[in-house]
Design a protein around this motif. Sequence first.
Motif, short mmCIF file in Angstrom:
data_model
loop_
_atom_site.label_atom_id
_atom_site.label_comp_id
_atom_site.label_asym_id
_atom_site.label_seq_id
_atom_site.Cartn_x
_atom_site.Cartn_y
_atom_site.Cartn_z
N HIS A 147 0.84 -1.20 0.00
CA HIS A 147 0.00 0.00 0.00
C HIS A 147 0.88 1.26 0.00
N ARG A 148 1.88 1.27 0.85
CA ARG A 148 2.76 2.44 0.92
C ARG A 148 3.59 2.59 -0.35
N ARG A 172 1.54 4.33 -2.89
CA ARG A 172 1.44 5.76 -2.60
C ARG A 172 2.74 6.49 -2.90
N VAL A 185 5.90 6.19 3.77
CA VAL A 185 5.84 6.61 2.37
C VAL A 185 7.04 7.50 2.05
#
Length: 111
Positions: A19-20, A23, A91
């Motif tokens: 997920h990171r 991003r 991130v």
Amino acid sequence: MELRVLAVPDCPNLPLLLHRLRRALPEALAGDVVVDTVRNEAQAARLGMHGSPTLLVDGRDPFAPSGDTPTGLASRTYRGADGHAEGAPSVAQLVDAVRSPRGGRTTAPPP
């Protein structure tokens, strides 16, 4: 740029890292992340996995622990800018890792 994630089966932190990464990366690179499942200590040693999950950028672990930290299948934690342990780099740390001219070696971003 080659982005590869090494993780044990059912790694609880793999979804967070992916997920990171989505991003942190431009859309063109986010789809190019390869995830490899590591099933034994010999494979972890051969691939340079210092716990699960491990991100390799062009074959290097930008978050590799210093010293003689052994490779292995254990869960891995990363230190955020605030010093707290998390299951994946932030991130900002991932952005630094993929853009770093220092061969991928990163440090935590300033608070």
